[in-house]
Design an enzyme around this catalytic site. Structure first.
Site, PDB file in Angstrom:
ATOM      1  N   SER A  93       0.821  -1.207   0.000  1.00 44.32           N
ATOM      2  CA  SER A  93       0.000   0.000   0.000  1.00 44.32           C
ATOM      3  C   SER A  93       0.859   1.263   0.000  1.00 44.32           C
ATOM      4  O   SER A  93       1.644   1.477  -0.915  1.00 44.32           O
ATOM      5  CB  SER A  93      -0.967  -0.047   1.197  1.00 44.32           C
ATOM      6  OG  SER A  93      -1.955   0.940   1.091  1.00 44.32           O
ATOM      7  N   ASP A 194     -10.090  -4.876  -4.100  1.00 40.33           N
ATOM      8  CA  ASP A 194      -9.396  -4.074  -3.095  1.00 40.33           C
ATOM      9  C   ASP A 194     -10.342  -2.953  -2.686  1.00 40.33           C
ATOM     10  O   ASP A 194     -10.724  -2.127  -3.514  1.00 40.33           O
ATOM     11  CB  ASP A 194      -8.102  -3.515  -3.699  1.00 40.33           C
ATOM     12  CG  ASP A 194      -7.241  -2.770  -2.697  1.00 40.33           C
ATOM     13  OD1 ASP A 194      -7.789  -2.239  -1.706  1.00 40.33           O
ATOM     14  OD2 ASP A 194      -6.018  -2.706  -2.906  1.00 40.33           O
ATOM     15  N   HIS A 223      -7.312  -5.965   0.228  1.00 38.08           N
ATOM     16  CA  HIS A 223      -6.175  -5.042   0.226  1.00 38.08           C
ATOM     17  C   HIS A 223      -4.949  -5.587   0.956  1.00 38.08           C
ATOM     18  O   HIS A 223      -3.833  -5.539   0.431  1.00 38.08           O
ATOM     19  CB  HIS A 223      -6.592  -3.705   0.850  1.00 38.08           C
ATOM     20  CG  HIS A 223      -5.498  -2.683   0.831  1.00 38.08           C
ATOM     21  ND1 HIS A 223      -4.999  -2.162  -0.345  1.00 38.08           N
ATOM     22  CD2 HIS A 223      -4.792  -2.091   1.847  1.00 38.08           C
ATOM     23  CE1 HIS A 223      -4.043  -1.290  -0.062  1.00 38.08           C
ATOM     24  NE2 HIS A 223      -3.892  -1.235   1.251  1.00 38.08           N
TER      25      HIS A 223
END
Length: 254
Positions: A93, A194, A223
Site C-alpha cells: 500500500s 481491493d 487489500h
C-alpha cells in the site's frame, strides 16, 4: 509511547542479500511479518521497521508526516546496504509507494522492487480538503483490516488521523514526478478486489513504466493481501523474483 503487542519491528541477520519491507499507512510490521519470516527462512537478511507514529495510537500518529516515515525507511535501507552485498525493497500500500521512492532516490543501490496493492495516486477526493479539514476534524474511520480470509485480522488503527493523512498528496506527487527514475525490475501484486486502494495506482504504473514492470493479479485477496488467501503467492513470487535478479547467490534455499 508503548508499542502494541505484535507491532514490533522485525529484523533477521541472514546472508548477503538484504530485503527492506515497508508496511502501510496506519498499519504496523504485523501485516508483513509472515512475509519477512518467509524471506528470512530462505536465508536473506530482512529489515522490517516500525514507522514513526505507527503501532501505538492514532493520536501519536497525528503528530507525524510522510517525511518522518520515509526517513525511517531511508535509515533502515542505509543500514541494510552496509551489511549486505545488495538489497531489494518491498512494500504494501503506502509502504509500496515509499519503496518506489527509495528506488527513485537510490538508483542502482536498489536491485529490485516488489509491491503489493501500491498506493501512488490520490483516489480519495476527501483528501483534497484534508489541509483545511485537519483543523476541524481530528480523525475519520480507519482503513485497516481489509482481508477476505476468515479469522485473520490486521493490527492497525480504527481511526485515520486527518493531520497525518493530509501530508500524503505531497508524497504521491513526488513519486509520480520521478517514476521514470525507476529502471530496476518491479513486480506488482494487485488484488482484483481491493476496498482501500482503487485500480488507478496500478493503471498509472502501467502507463508510465516500461518493460521493467510486471503485474500479477491476486484473485482471492482484498487489500492486505500479505495476510490473506494469496499470501503464499506473494511470498513465493517475491522469492522467485529475488532469485531471478540477484547478482549473488542465496546463502540458503528453501
Amino acid at each position: 509511547m508503548p508499542v502494541l503487542p505484535g507491532a514490533e519491528p522485525y529484523h533477521h541477520d541472514g546472508g548477503d542479500i538484504g530485503v527492506l519491507l515497508c508496511h502501510g499507512f496506519t498499519g504496523s510490521p504485523q501485516s508483513l511479518r509472515p512475509w519477512g519470516e518467509h524471506l528470512a527462512g530462505a536465508g536473506m537478511t530482512v529489515s522490517l521497521p516500525r514507522l514513526p507514529g505507527h503501532g501505538t495510537t492514532w493520536q501519536e500518529m497525528s503528530r507525524t508526516r510522510w517525511e518522518d516515515w520515509y526517513a525511517e525507511l531511508d535509515k533502515a535501507f542505509a543500514d541494510l546496504r552496509g551489511r549486505c552485498a545488495e538489497a531489494f525493497v518491498m512494500g504494501l500500500s503506502l509502504g509500496a509507494c515509499m519503496a518506489l521512492r527509495l528506488a527513485e532516490v537510490h538508483g542502482d543501490a536498489v536491485s529490485g522492487v516488489v509491491v503489493v496493492n501500491p498506493s501512488v495516486i490520490n483516489d480519495v477526493p476527501l483528501l483534497h480538503l484534508a489541509p483545511a479539514l485537519k483543523y476541524v476534524v481530528r480523525s475519520t474511520p480507519g482503513v485497516a483490516g481489509d482481508i477476505k480470509k476468515e479469522g485473520v485480522s490486521e493490527l492497525g488503527y480504527p481511526r485515520t488521523p486527518v493531520r497525518a493523512a493530509s501530508t500524503l498528496p505531497r508524497l504521491w506527487r513526488l513519486v509520480q514526478s520521478d517514476i521514470a527514475k525507476v529502471t530496476q525490475p518491479v513486480l506488482v501484486f494487485h488484488s482484483r478486489n481491493d476496498h482501500v486502494v482503487k485500480p488507478g495506482s496500478v493503471a498509472f504504473l502501467r502507463a508510465r513504466m516500461g518493460n521493467n514492470l510486471e503485474v500479477r493479479e491476486l484473485a482471492d485477496s482484498y487489500h492486505v493481501a500479505t495476510l490473506d488467501n494469496d499470501a503464499p503467492v506473494i511470498f513465493e513470487g517475491s522469492l522467485e523474483f529475488i532469485r531471478s535478479h540477484a547478482s549473488v547467490p542465496l546463502t540458503k534455499d528453501l
